[in-house]
Design a protein around this motif. Structure first.
Motif, PDB file in Angstrom:
ATOM      1  N   LYS A   3      25.708  26.106  19.903  1.00 21.27           N
ATOM      2  CA  LYS A   3      26.441  26.583  18.726  1.00 21.27           C
ATOM      3  C   LYS A   3      25.491  27.433  17.893  1.00 21.27           C
ATOM      4  O   LYS A   3      24.295  27.199  17.844  1.00 21.27           O
ATOM      5  CB  LYS A   3      26.944  25.416  17.879  1.00 21.27           C
ATOM      6  CG  LYS A   3      27.810  24.424  18.632  1.00 21.27           C
ATOM      7  CD  LYS A   3      29.194  24.957  18.842  1.00 21.27           C
ATOM      8  CE  LYS A   3      30.082  23.872  19.419  1.00 21.27           C
ATOM      9  NZ  LYS A   3      30.920  24.305  20.470  1.00 21.27           N
ATOM     10  N   LEU A   4      26.051  28.424  17.237  1.00 22.59           N
ATOM     11  CA  LEU A   4      25.287  29.293  16.355  1.00 22.59           C
ATOM     12  C   LEU A   4      26.048  29.346  15.036  1.00 22.59           C
ATOM     13  O   LEU A   4      27.121  29.941  14.964  1.00 22.59           O
ATOM     14  CB  LEU A   4      25.153  30.686  16.978  1.00 22.59           C
ATOM     15  CG  LEU A   4      24.288  31.692  16.261  1.00 22.59           C
ATOM     16  CD1 LEU A   4      22.842  31.191  16.171  1.00 22.59           C
ATOM     17  CD2 LEU A   4      24.325  33.021  16.996  1.00 22.59           C
ATOM     18  N   GLY A   5      25.521  28.663  14.034  1.00 21.22           N
ATOM     19  CA  GLY A   5      26.210  28.613  12.749  1.00 21.22           C
ATOM     20  C   GLY A   5      27.580  27.974  12.856  1.00 21.22           C
ATOM     21  O   GLY A   5      28.519  28.404  12.207  1.00 21.22           O
ATOM     22  N   GLY A   6      27.695  26.963  13.715  1.00 24.85           N
ATOM     23  CA  GLY A   6      28.973  26.275  13.897  1.00 24.85           C
ATOM     24  C   GLY A   6      29.936  26.998  14.818  1.00 24.85           C
ATOM     25  O   GLY A   6      31.058  26.541  15.022  1.00 24.85           O
ATOM     26  N   ARG A   7      29.540  28.103  15.355  1.00 29.46           N
ATOM     27  CA  ARG A   7      30.399  28.874  16.252  1.00 29.46           C
ATOM     28  C   ARG A   7      29.846  28.806  17.675  1.00 29.46           C
ATOM     29  O   ARG A   7      28.646  28.746  17.887  1.00 29.46           O
ATOM     30  CB  ARG A   7      30.476  30.320  15.784  1.00 29.46           C
ATOM     31  CG  ARG A   7      31.074  30.423  14.382  1.00 29.46           C
ATOM     32  CD  ARG A   7      31.016  31.816  13.844  1.00 29.46           C
ATOM     33  NE  ARG A   7      32.118  32.587  14.399  1.00 29.46           N
ATOM     34  CZ  ARG A   7      32.294  33.876  14.152  1.00 29.46           C
ATOM     35  NH1 ARG A   7      31.454  34.524  13.382  1.00 29.46           N
ATOM     36  NH2 ARG A   7      33.320  34.517  14.677  1.00 29.46           N
ATOM     37  N   SER A   8      30.745  28.825  18.631  1.00 26.24           N
ATOM     38  CA  SER A   8      30.345  28.814  20.040  1.00 26.24           C
ATOM     39  C   SER A   8      29.978  30.220  20.490  1.00 26.24           C
ATOM     40  O   SER A   8      30.516  31.208  20.005  1.00 26.24           O
ATOM     41  CB  SER A   8      31.489  28.307  20.916  1.00 26.24           C
ATOM     42  OG  SER A   8      31.784  26.968  20.609  1.00 26.24           O
ATOM     43  N   THR A  64      32.767  32.638  18.951  1.00 26.59           N
ATOM     44  CA  THR A  64      34.133  32.137  18.758  1.00 26.59           C
ATOM     45  C   THR A  64      34.110  31.010  17.736  1.00 26.59           C
ATOM     46  O   THR A  64      33.073  30.402  17.479  1.00 26.59           O
ATOM     47  CB  THR A  64      34.740  31.611  20.078  1.00 26.59           C
ATOM     48  OG1 THR A  64      33.951  30.511  20.527  1.00 26.59           O
ATOM     49  CG2 THR A  64      34.781  32.687  21.131  1.00 26.59           C
ATOM     50  N   ARG A  65      35.221  30.715  17.188  1.00 27.27           N
ATOM     51  CA  ARG A  65      35.325  29.615  16.215  1.00 27.27           C
ATOM     52  C   ARG A  65      35.654  28.327  16.922  1.00 27.27           C
ATOM     53  O   ARG A  65      36.228  28.220  17.891  1.00 27.27           O
ATOM     54  CB  ARG A  65      36.392  29.915  15.174  1.00 27.27           C
ATOM     55  CG  ARG A  65      35.992  31.089  14.338  1.00 27.27           C
ATOM     56  CD  ARG A  65      36.849  31.179  13.091  1.00 27.27           C
ATOM     57  NE  ARG A  65      36.494  32.359  12.366  1.00 27.27           N
ATOM     58  CZ  ARG A  65      35.575  32.372  11.410  1.00 27.27           C
ATOM     59  NH1 ARG A  65      34.966  31.275  11.073  1.00 27.27           N
ATOM     60  NH2 ARG A  65      35.280  33.479  10.795  1.00 27.27           N
TER      61      ARG A  65
END
Length: 128
Positions: free
Chosen positions: A88-93, A127-128
């Protein structure tokens, strides 16, 4: 006798499936198979590619792949698909749009579908 297109697509699909399953023992690599990713050689033989897919850290982050869209032009099988990773990067995949071209000759001397070369183009996305 020519190798049917369906077998050539199945060979490319075996490789794509192994990206996420990390089980490449049945991927039909030709012994001298090479892979180039965005201009850099990342695969040096069929055995090297198989070991990398089975145990390589660079592939371990791949979680799943979408169903590829295949096209055939002469001895090349082109696959376009997306993959997603576990980090994850900043809560995003992190994901990627993949465009891979496989050299799988229709008239392979072995009489079966074997991957001789892979050329990969990768476009990452979040992506979120």
């Amino acid at each position: 006798m020519a190798v049917p297109d369906s077998e050539r697509i199945a060979a490319a699909q075996a490789y794509i499936s192994a990206l996420a399953s990390h089980k490449a023992d049945d991927v039909p690599f030709a012994p001298g198979c090479t892979r180039v990713e965005v201009g850099l050689k990342t695969g040096f033989s069929g055995n090297h590619l198989r070991r990398s897919l089975n145990r390589g850290l660079q592939y371990r982050v791949i979680e799943k792949v979408s169903t590829p869209e295949f096209t055939i032009d002469g001895d090349t099988v082109r696959a376009q698909f997306e993959l997603s990773t576990t980090p994850k990067l900043g809560g995003r995949s992190v994901g990627a749009r993949i465009d891979e071209t496989f050299l799988i000759p229709a008239d392979d001397p072995s009489g079966r579908a074997q991957i001789h070369h892979i050329n990969a183009s990768i476009r990452p996305f979040l992506t979120r």
